[in-house]
Design a protein around this motif. Structure first.
Motif, mmCIF file in Angstrom:
data_model
loop_
_atom_site.group_PDB
_atom_site.id
_atom_site.type_symbol
_atom_site.label_atom_id
_atom_site.label_comp_id
_atom_site.label_asym_id
_atom_site.label_seq_id
_atom_site.Cartn_x
_atom_site.Cartn_y
_atom_site.Cartn_z
ATOM 1 N N UNK A 18 39.345 30.243 44.451
ATOM 2 C CA UNK A 18 40.592 29.481 44.078
ATOM 3 C C UNK A 18 40.401 28.236 43.090
ATOM 4 N N UNK A 19 39.427 27.526 43.712
ATOM 5 C CA UNK A 19 39.202 26.273 43.215
ATOM 6 C C UNK A 19 38.762 26.121 41.672
ATOM 7 N N UNK A 26 46.074 33.620 38.970
ATOM 8 C CA UNK A 26 47.260 33.538 38.312
ATOM 9 C C UNK A 26 47.753 34.831 37.700
ATOM 10 N N UNK A 27 46.523 35.236 37.025
ATOM 11 C CA UNK A 27 46.923 36.730 36.520
ATOM 12 C C UNK A 27 47.168 37.785 37.412
ATOM 13 N N UNK A 58 54.040 32.867 40.118
ATOM 14 C CA UNK A 58 54.873 31.944 41.176
ATOM 15 C C UNK A 58 54.354 30.670 41.112
ATOM 16 N N UNK A 59 52.835 30.320 41.213
ATOM 17 C CA UNK A 59 52.040 29.459 41.475
ATOM 18 C C UNK A 59 51.439 28.767 40.166
ATOM 19 N N UNK A 60 51.441 27.681 39.851
ATOM 20 C CA UNK A 60 50.656 27.100 38.775
ATOM 21 C C UNK A 60 49.228 26.758 39.125
ATOM 22 N N UNK A 61 48.297 26.381 38.360
ATOM 23 C CA UNK A 61 46.946 26.296 38.659
ATOM 24 C C UNK A 61 46.666 25.328 39.795
ATOM 25 N N UNK A 62 47.437 24.193 39.697
ATOM 26 C CA UNK A 62 47.302 23.025 40.658
ATOM 27 C C UNK A 62 47.460 23.621 42.026
ATOM 28 N N UNK A 63 48.422 24.297 42.400
ATOM 29 C CA UNK A 63 48.999 24.739 43.494
ATOM 30 C C UNK A 63 47.751 25.889 44.039
ATOM 31 N N UNK A 69 41.300 24.244 48.288
ATOM 32 C CA UNK A 69 40.873 23.065 48.865
ATOM 33 C C UNK A 69 41.393 23.382 50.548
ATOM 34 N N UNK A 70 42.492 24.121 50.958
ATOM 35 C CA UNK A 70 42.872 24.436 52.201
ATOM 36 C C UNK A 70 41.801 25.252 52.590
#
Length: 84
Positions: A18-19, A26-27, A58-63, A69-70
């Motif tokens: 994810x990081x 996203x895709x 629904x989510x951008x790359x930052x989210x 990181x979570x």
């Protein structure tokens, strides 16, 4: 102990994915949203009005990086709570 190691390993792999490669997620999310919109449009009826709207993630790359990181944080917590 083996179960804890497996969970830590899974969270580290998922967090790394994810990081470092959020565009893949996203895709995948956009394809899933289009699939659900076609099969059961009532589930996202208040969020997506058209199929074009469902094709945007629904989510951008930052989210997505924040989710990664979570996952790293969860792996650290599991490592500290494990009975070694």
């Amino acid at each position: 102990m083996l179960e804890s190691l497996f969970k830590i390993f899974v969270f580290l792999i998922a967090g790394s994915w994810l990081c470092f490669w959020p565009a893949q997620m996203m895709y995948t999310l956009s394809r899933f949203q289009v699939f659900v919109f076609r099969i059961a449009p009532f589930m996202f009826s208040n969020k997506f009005k058209t199929e074009e709207g469902a094709s945007i993630s629904m989510f951008n790359e930052r989210a997505i990086r924040a989710f990664g990181f979570c996952n790293f944080f969860i792996a650290i917590v599991l490592a500290t709570k494990a009975q070694w």
